[in-house]
Design a protein around this motif. Structure first.
Motif, PDB file in Angstrom:
ATOM      1  N   GLN A  52       0.851  -1.190   0.000  1.00 15.90           N
ATOM      2  CA  GLN A  52       0.000   0.000   0.000  1.00 15.90           C
ATOM      3  C   GLN A  52       0.889   1.243   0.000  1.00 15.90           C
ATOM      4  OE1 GLN A  52      -3.427   0.057  -0.087  1.00 15.90           O
ATOM      5  NE2 GLN A  52      -3.285  -2.146  -0.337  1.00 15.90           N
ATOM      6  N   PRO A  53       0.571   2.255  -0.779  1.00 15.18           N
ATOM      7  CA  PRO A  53       1.408   3.457  -0.822  1.00 15.18           C
ATOM      8  C   PRO A  53       1.490   4.150   0.539  1.00 15.18           C
ATOM      9  CG  PRO A  53      -0.293   3.508  -2.545  1.00 15.18           C
ATOM     10  CD  PRO A  53      -0.587   2.334  -1.670  1.00 15.18           C
ATOM     11  N   HIS A  54       2.681   4.647   0.847  1.00 16.25           N
ATOM     12  CA  HIS A  54       2.895   5.404   2.082  1.00 16.25           C
ATOM     13  C   HIS A  54       4.171   6.226   1.927  1.00 16.25           C
ATOM     14  CE1 HIS A  54       3.671   6.379   6.275  1.00 16.25           C
ATOM     15  NE2 HIS A  54       2.389   6.120   6.484  1.00 16.25           N
ATOM     16  N   PRO A  55       4.224   7.423   2.520  1.00 20.17           N
ATOM     17  CA  PRO A  55       5.425   8.263   2.407  1.00 20.17           C
ATOM     18  C   PRO A  55       6.703   7.610   2.943  1.00 20.17           C
ATOM     19  CG  PRO A  55       3.593   9.562   3.261  1.00 20.17           C
ATOM     20  CD  PRO A  55       3.130   8.129   3.193  1.00 20.17           C
ATOM     21  N   LEU A  56       6.588   6.678   3.870  1.00 23.04           N
ATOM     22  CA  LEU A  56       7.794   6.032   4.410  1.00 23.04           C
ATOM     23  C   LEU A  56       8.508   5.153   3.389  1.00 23.04           C
ATOM     24  CD1 LEU A  56       6.704   4.939   8.019  1.00 23.04           C
ATOM     25  CD2 LEU A  56       8.390   6.683   7.396  1.00 23.04           C
ATOM     26  N   TRP A  57       7.789   4.705   2.371  1.00 26.83           N
ATOM     27  CA  TRP A  57       8.410   3.854   1.353  1.00 26.83           C
ATOM     28  C   TRP A  57       8.011   4.297  -0.053  1.00 26.83           C
ATOM     29  CZ3 TRP A  57       5.318   1.856   5.286  1.00 26.83           C
ATOM     30  CH2 TRP A  57       4.026   1.496   4.951  1.00 26.83           C
ATOM     31  N   ASN A  58       8.089   5.633  -0.266  1.00 26.47           N
ATOM     32  CA  ASN A  58       7.759   6.193  -1.579  1.00 26.47           C
ATOM     33  C   ASN A  58       8.705   5.725  -2.673  1.00 26.47           C
ATOM     34  OD1 ASN A  58       5.414   7.616  -1.216  1.00 26.47           O
ATOM     35  ND2 ASN A  58       6.433   9.549  -0.760  1.00 26.47           N
ATOM     36  N   SER A  59       9.996   5.732  -2.387  1.00 24.35           N
ATOM     37  CA  SER A  59      10.975   5.380  -3.419  1.00 24.35           C
ATOM     38  C   SER A  59      11.347   3.904  -3.297  1.00 24.35           C
ATOM     39  CB  SER A  59      12.231   6.241  -3.274  1.00 24.35           C
ATOM     40  OG  SER A  59      13.004   5.803  -2.166  1.00 24.35           O
ATOM     41  N   PRO A  60      11.803   3.316  -4.403  1.00 21.42           N
ATOM     42  CA  PRO A  60      12.252   1.919  -4.347  1.00 21.42           C
ATOM     43  C   PRO A  60      13.393   1.720  -3.338  1.00 21.42           C
ATOM     44  CG  PRO A  60      11.944   2.578  -6.623  1.00 21.42           C
ATOM     45  CD  PRO A  60      11.788   3.818  -5.777  1.00 21.42           C
ATOM     46  N   ASP A  61      14.300   2.683  -3.218  1.00 20.25           N
ATOM     47  CA  ASP A  61      15.394   2.563  -2.245  1.00 20.25           C
ATOM     48  C   ASP A  61      14.852   2.540  -0.820  1.00 20.25           C
ATOM     49  OD1 ASP A  61      17.367   2.438  -4.157  1.00 20.25           O
ATOM     50  OD2 ASP A  61      17.933   4.552  -4.000  1.00 20.25           O
ATOM     51  N   GLN A  62      13.905   3.439  -0.529  1.00 18.00           N
ATOM     52  CA  GLN A  62      13.291   3.452   0.802  1.00 18.00           C
ATOM     53  C   GLN A  62      12.596   2.122   1.078  1.00 18.00           C
ATOM     54  OE1 GLN A  62      10.817   6.951   0.097  1.00 18.00           O
ATOM     55  NE2 GLN A  62      11.657   7.895   1.961  1.00 18.00           N
ATOM     56  N   ALA A  63      11.864   1.634   0.097  1.00 14.88           N
ATOM     57  CA  ALA A  63      11.112   0.385   0.260  1.00 14.88           C
ATOM     58  C   ALA A  63      12.061  -0.789   0.484  1.00 14.88           C
ATOM     59  CB  ALA A  63      10.223   0.145  -0.951  1.00 14.88           C
ATOM     60  N   ASP A  64      13.165  -0.849  -0.272  1.00 12.34           N
ATOM     61  CA  ASP A  64      14.125  -1.949  -0.115  1.00 12.34           C
ATOM     62  C   ASP A  64      14.768  -1.933   1.262  1.00 12.34           C
ATOM     63  OD1 ASP A  64      13.631  -2.911  -2.656  1.00 12.34           O
ATOM     64  OD2 ASP A  64      15.390  -1.931  -3.552  1.00 12.34           O
ATOM     65  N   ARG A  65      15.183  -0.757   1.726  1.00  7.87           N
ATOM     66  CA  ARG A  65      15.799  -0.660   3.056  1.00  7.87           C
ATOM     67  C   ARG A  65      14.808  -1.054   4.146  1.00  7.87           C
ATOM     68  NH1 ARG A  65      18.035   3.983   0.868  1.00  7.87           N
ATOM     69  NH2 ARG A  65      16.543   5.319   1.949  1.00  7.87           N
ATOM     70  N   LEU A  66      13.583  -0.556   4.025  1.00  5.51           N
ATOM     71  CA  LEU A  66      12.561  -0.868   5.023  1.00  5.51           C
ATOM     72  C   LEU A  66      12.223  -2.359   5.007  1.00  5.51           C
ATOM     73  CD1 LEU A  66      10.732   0.232   7.240  1.00  5.51           C
ATOM     74  CD2 LEU A  66       9.043   0.769   5.474  1.00  5.51           C
ATOM     75  N   LYS A  67      12.116  -2.949   3.835  1.00  6.81           N
ATOM     76  CA  LYS A  67      11.804  -4.383   3.721  1.00  6.81           C
ATOM     77  C   LYS A  67      12.860  -5.212   4.433  1.00  6.81           C
ATOM     78  CE  LYS A  67      10.121  -8.229   1.543  1.00  6.81           C
ATOM     79  NZ  LYS A  67      10.204  -9.252   2.553  1.00  6.81           N
ATOM     80  N   GLN A  68      14.120  -4.899   4.242  1.00  3.20           N
ATOM     81  CA  GLN A  68      15.198  -5.642   4.908  1.00  3.20           C
ATOM     82  C   GLN A  68      15.086  -5.512   6.426  1.00  3.20           C
ATOM     83  OE1 GLN A  68      19.009  -4.513   3.294  1.00  3.20           O
ATOM     84  NE2 GLN A  68      18.352  -4.944   1.207  1.00  3.20           N
ATOM     85  N   MET A  69      14.833  -4.295   6.895  1.00  8.94           N
ATOM     86  CA  MET A  69      14.704  -4.067   8.327  1.00  8.94           C
ATOM     87  C   MET A  69      13.487  -4.808   8.882  1.00  8.94           C
ATOM     88  SD  MET A  69      13.055  -2.235  10.963  1.00  8.94           S
ATOM     89  CE  MET A  69      12.175  -0.931  10.135  1.00  8.94           C
ATOM     90  N   LEU A  70      12.373  -4.764   8.163  1.00 10.58           N
ATOM     91  CA  LEU A  70      11.148  -5.428   8.616  1.00 10.58           C
ATOM     92  C   LEU A  70      11.307  -6.949   8.643  1.00 10.58           C
ATOM     93  CD1 LEU A  70       8.446  -3.296   6.765  1.00 10.58           C
ATOM     94  CD2 LEU A  70       9.027  -3.239   9.209  1.00 10.58           C
ATOM     95  N   ASP A  71      12.039  -7.505   7.669  1.00  7.28           N
ATOM     96  CA  ASP A  71      12.284  -8.946   7.660  1.00  7.28           C
ATOM     97  C   ASP A  71      13.032  -9.375   8.919  1.00  7.28           C
ATOM     98  OD1 ASP A  71      10.996  -9.222   5.233  1.00  7.28           O
ATOM     99  OD2 ASP A  71      12.838  -9.417   4.054  1.00  7.28           O
ATOM    100  N   THR A  72      14.057  -8.611   9.283  1.00  6.96           N
ATOM    101  CA  THR A  72      14.816  -8.907  10.506  1.00  6.96           C
ATOM    102  C   THR A  72      13.956  -8.698  11.737  1.00  6.96           C
ATOM    103  OG1 THR A  72      16.881  -8.276   9.428  1.00  6.96           O
ATOM    104  CG2 THR A  72      16.885  -8.295  11.831  1.00  6.96           C
ATOM    105  N   LEU A  73      13.184  -7.633  11.761  1.00  4.91           N
ATOM    106  CA  LEU A  73      12.299  -7.354  12.887  1.00  4.91           C
ATOM    107  C   LEU A  73      11.301  -8.491  13.090  1.00  4.91           C
ATOM    108  CD1 LEU A  73      11.422  -5.292  15.065  1.00  4.91           C
ATOM    109  CD2 LEU A  73       9.906  -4.287  13.338  1.00  4.91           C
ATOM    110  N   HIS A  74      10.802  -9.043  11.984  1.00  3.17           N
ATOM    111  CA  HIS A  74       9.819 -10.121  12.115  1.00  3.17           C
ATOM    112  C   HIS A  74      10.450 -11.383  12.714  1.00  3.17           C
ATOM    113  CE1 HIS A  74       5.625 -10.977  11.512  1.00  3.17           C
ATOM    114  NE2 HIS A  74       5.957 -12.203  11.154  1.00  3.17           N
ATOM    115  N   LEU A  75      11.716 -11.625  12.406  1.00  3.26           N
ATOM    116  CA  LEU A  75      12.410 -12.754  13.033  1.00  3.26           C
ATOM    117  C   LEU A  75      12.517 -12.547  14.536  1.00  3.26           C
ATOM    118  CD1 LEU A  75      15.273 -13.495  10.481  1.00  3.26           C
ATOM    119  CD2 LEU A  75      13.020 -14.603  10.666  1.00  3.26           C
ATOM    120  N   ARG A  76      12.728 -11.310  14.965  1.00  2.00           N
ATOM    121  CA  ARG A  76      12.782 -11.031  16.402  1.00  2.00           C
ATOM    122  C   ARG A  76      11.413 -11.249  17.036  1.00  2.00           C
ATOM    123  NH1 ARG A  76      17.003 -11.098  14.310  1.00  2.00           N
ATOM    124  NH2 ARG A  76      16.508 -13.223  14.924  1.00  2.00           N
TER     125      ARG A  76
END
Length: 124
Positions: A52-76
């Motif tokens: 879903q669109p959101h300002p936190l992940w407007n750009s592909p770079d933002q989305a990629d960085r956030l996805k990596q962080m969220l993947d690790t967060l979900h493991l925690r």
């Protein structure tokens, strides 16, 4: 003064369940969180729907960085949980969810599925 001991009701805590599944099934994840909460469980679930669109992940770079962080967060979150509930309508389990299931298994976490697949895990 005598030492007071905690009663069972003071030390018991609800089961912590972590929801795993594709955010393409956001409505189903939300519904599962509702039912698990109503059943008296503490629910840990994905906190962002990058589909879903959101300002936190407007750009592909933002989305990629956030996805990596969220993947690790979900493991925690899996680390914290007592059990895992895989939300998998139609038996669908994508690559990220499959990794989470493998990780949970490596920790010996009980795993339940909203839609058990006939052949175990259905990757797609």
């Amino acid at each position: 003064m005598p030492r007071q001991t905690a009663t069972a009701t003071e030390t018991d805590r609800p089961t912590i369940v972590v929801l795993c599944g594709s955010t393409r099934f956001w409505d189903e994840l939300t519904d599962a969180a509702l039912y698990q909460t109503a059943a008296g469980r503490i629910v840990l679930s994905p906190g962002c729907n990058l589909k879903q669109p959101h300002p936190l992940w407007n750009s592909p770079d933002q989305a990629d960085r956030l996805k990596q962080m969220l993947d690790t967060l979900h493991l925690r979150k899996i680390d914290l949980a007592d059990e895992v509930l895989v939300v998998n309508p139609g038996g669908y389990i994508g690559d990220s969810t499959a990794r989470e299931i493998d990780y949970a298994r490596s920790l010996g976490k009980p795993i339940r599925y909203t839609h058990p697949a006939d052949d175990g895990d259905s990757h797609g």
